[in-house]
Motif scaffolding. Structure first.
Motif, short mmCIF file in Angstrom:
data_model
loop_
_atom_site.label_atom_id
_atom_site.label_comp_id
_atom_site.label_asym_id
_atom_site.label_seq_id
_atom_site.Cartn_x
_atom_site.Cartn_y
_atom_site.Cartn_z
N HIS A 197 27.09 28.41 -41.52
CA HIS A 197 26.16 27.53 -42.25
C HIS A 197 24.80 27.69 -41.59
CE1 HIS A 197 24.47 24.19 -44.44
NE2 HIS A 197 25.56 24.18 -45.17
N PRO A 198 23.72 27.76 -42.38
CA PRO A 198 22.40 28.01 -41.78
C PRO A 198 21.84 26.86 -40.95
CG PRO A 198 22.22 27.84 -44.17
CD PRO A 198 23.68 27.81 -43.85
N ILE A 199 22.50 25.70 -40.96
CA ILE A 199 22.15 24.65 -40.01
C ILE A 199 23.44 24.07 -39.45
CG2 ILE A 199 19.92 24.09 -41.06
CD1 ILE A 199 21.17 21.62 -42.30
N GLY A 200 23.33 23.46 -38.27
CA GLY A 200 24.51 22.92 -37.60
C GLY A 200 25.02 21.65 -38.24
N ARG A 201 26.15 21.18 -37.72
CA ARG A 201 26.81 20.00 -38.30
C ARG A 201 25.94 18.75 -38.23
NH1 ARG A 201 31.44 17.95 -36.39
NH2 ARG A 201 30.77 18.32 -34.27
N ALA A 202 25.32 18.50 -37.07
CA ALA A 202 24.51 17.28 -36.92
C ALA A 202 23.28 17.32 -37.82
CB ALA A 202 24.11 17.10 -35.47
#
Length: 199
Positions: free
Chosen positions: A144-149
């Motif tokens: 995913h291009p950004i993390g979970r948080a």
């Protein structure tokens, strides 16, 4: 089609037309994630849940003109957007469910799945199906291009302990479906879990 599949299709159908314009700068991040697969010229790779095909050009570059790139997605509108963007030139597009892939057992070297795992109706069985089509020693990249948080903040929600992408949950899920987690990165700027297909 199950209710879960219908929900996924409705979600992505509503967003297909402007999907690429909402995330215009993701290309280099996708390319960096694909490079982690270590694909070689002539390789065979599946983009599972390919959406509008944003990873297809990077996958094509990685396997070269003699390789095989397949983009599979459940939502016709997303594949139509991929064709409108000219991305069918990078690989074969399949309208199919990743739970029942029309591919031979152990026919692929790798699977790339961007934003995939949170949309799988039966993650354990679906990851088993991805394992079925990959040769022993082949790789899976969940990206995913950004993390979970950062994603949770963008969506105005809190991270919960049952998040499938949390390492304590993902590790046994992969192990139970034929994969061994080898690398896990969850930063604001990307999420990338790499797993190897067990023999």
């Amino acid at each position: 089609m199950s209710d879960d599949h219908t929900r996924v299709q409705e979600f992505f159908t509503a967003r297909a037309a402007d999907w690429d314009s909402r995330f215009p700068d993701d290309g280099p991040a996708y390319r960096a994630a694909v490079s982690e697969l270590g694909l070689r010229p002539g390789g065979r790779v599946l983009d599972a849940g390919c959406g509008t095909g944003r990873a297809l050009s990077a996958l094509r570059d990685a396997v070269g003109p003699t390789g095989h790139v397949i983009g599979a997605d459940l939502t016709p509108a997303m594949l139509h957007a991929a064709v409108r963007a000219g991305r069918q030139t990078y690989g074969r597009l399949l309208l199919t469910d990743v739970a029942r892939l029309p591919l031979r057992t152990q026919s692929l070297d790798a699977v790339f799945g961007a934003g995939l795992i949170s949309h799988l109706p039966d993650p354990l069985e679906n990851l088993r199906e991805l394992a079925r089509v990959v040769r022993p020693g082949g790789l899976l990249a969940l990206y995913h291009p950004i993390g979970r948080a950062a994603l949770a903040a963008r969506q105005g929600r809190q991270l919960t302990p049952d998040d499938l992408r949390a390492e304590p949950n993902l590790h046994p899920l992969l192990a139970g479906s034929g994969w061994r987690l080898t690398s896990y990165v969850d930063e604001d700027t990307r999420f990338l879990a790499l797993a190897v297909r067990e023999g």
